[in-house]
Design an enzyme around this catalytic site. Sequence first.
Site, short mmCIF file in Angstrom:
data_model
loop_
_atom_site.label_atom_id
_atom_site.label_comp_id
_atom_site.label_asym_id
_atom_site.label_seq_id
_atom_site.Cartn_x
_atom_site.Cartn_y
_atom_site.Cartn_z
N SER A 37 68.24 45.80 38.01
CA SER A 37 67.22 45.74 39.06
C SER A 37 66.44 44.44 39.07
CB SER A 37 66.25 46.93 38.93
OG SER A 37 65.65 46.94 37.65
N ASP A 327 55.63 45.92 39.83
CA ASP A 327 55.48 47.36 39.64
C ASP A 327 55.51 47.65 38.14
OD1 ASP A 327 58.17 47.26 38.90
OD2 ASP A 327 58.91 48.16 40.76
N HIS A 330 59.06 45.58 36.93
CA HIS A 330 59.64 44.37 37.48
C HIS A 330 58.61 43.27 37.73
CE1 HIS A 330 62.15 47.85 38.75
NE2 HIS A 330 63.08 47.08 38.20
#
Length: 363
Positions: A37, A327, A330
């Site tokens: 991610s 977040d 990340h």
Amino acid sequence: MERVSCVPLLRRLLLLAAAGLAGAEPQVPCYFVFGDSLVDNGNNNNIASMARANYPPYGVDFPGGATGRFSNGLTTADAISRLLGFDDYIPPYAGATSEQLLTGVNFASAAAGIRDETGQQLGERISFSAQLQNYQAAVRQLVSILGGEDAAANRLSQCIFTVGMGSNDYLNNYFMPAFYPTSRQYTPEQYADVLINQYAQQLRTLYNYGARKVAVLGVGQVGCSPNELAQNSRNGVTCIERINSAVRMFNRRVVGLVNQFNRLLPGALFTYINCYGIFESIMRTPVEHGLAVTNRGCCGVGRNNGQVTCLPYQTPCANRDEYLFWDAFHPTEAANIFVGRRAYSAALRSDVYPVDLSTLAQL
């Protein structure tokens, strides 16, 4: 006196540099991205996964809006692609055209790991093994497009490949005992050995299918992520050492693997990007990097809630250029630009081993 963040300036410089290169040839003919991610730019958008970011406020600062990037704007791979001189960002493999394969695609998938089962509690994801299968299919297409294996091999040998795997094998496997047995099966040292053995086979597959200039990104300080701080830190600030210690064991083995490949594989030009050390130096002197908040996500993760990604249409903080994390897991675009710039042009000798990406591109 009001402190001015240096991050908007860095972003402008990055974009100006890219604009200056517009119309010029990039430093390498193509750039291929593998990972999770941290660099996924849309491959998870249309699969049955909870690990998706194709909704606002993700992409609030990205020209295309919410594309599937787990950031407010650029990922590290985006920053690197600009520094390498590409006019456009490297597209996701999902939906890529044959023409786009010539300049490289992004195979990364949120929740993916070195181990196939990693991240399975989040639904579908494209593990590193599956990303390599997609890459093999892409190579077959390139052979057809370029008219033969020799032409494809020659082109691929000049391209940059970045691989960033391992974070989920810790956060969404080893340190999630309710879902995975690995922490009961292996000590941290043994688990690092198990991971590196599989990683070695996977990276050798990448080499066998034409990759020569390969930058392997180490795992960052995942024990310092807002999610881990909210759940496990006594004061919400102190990083979780048992996690970071395990990650360092893995990273040391990656450095050894880079050495081994460069010594044993003909034509191999592998290098290691010390993401752990880069993040550590940023966290040690955040103010010098224009950052004011390093222990909370811009989307807001409290000590008592389980929120790990931004909620759809949630209003993020206004001063996101001053946040290290977007977040719970990340980094912000600001942090991604810092890491991308130091991977491309090392600020400290410890940032890379043996060479940075600008040097790798010229080899």
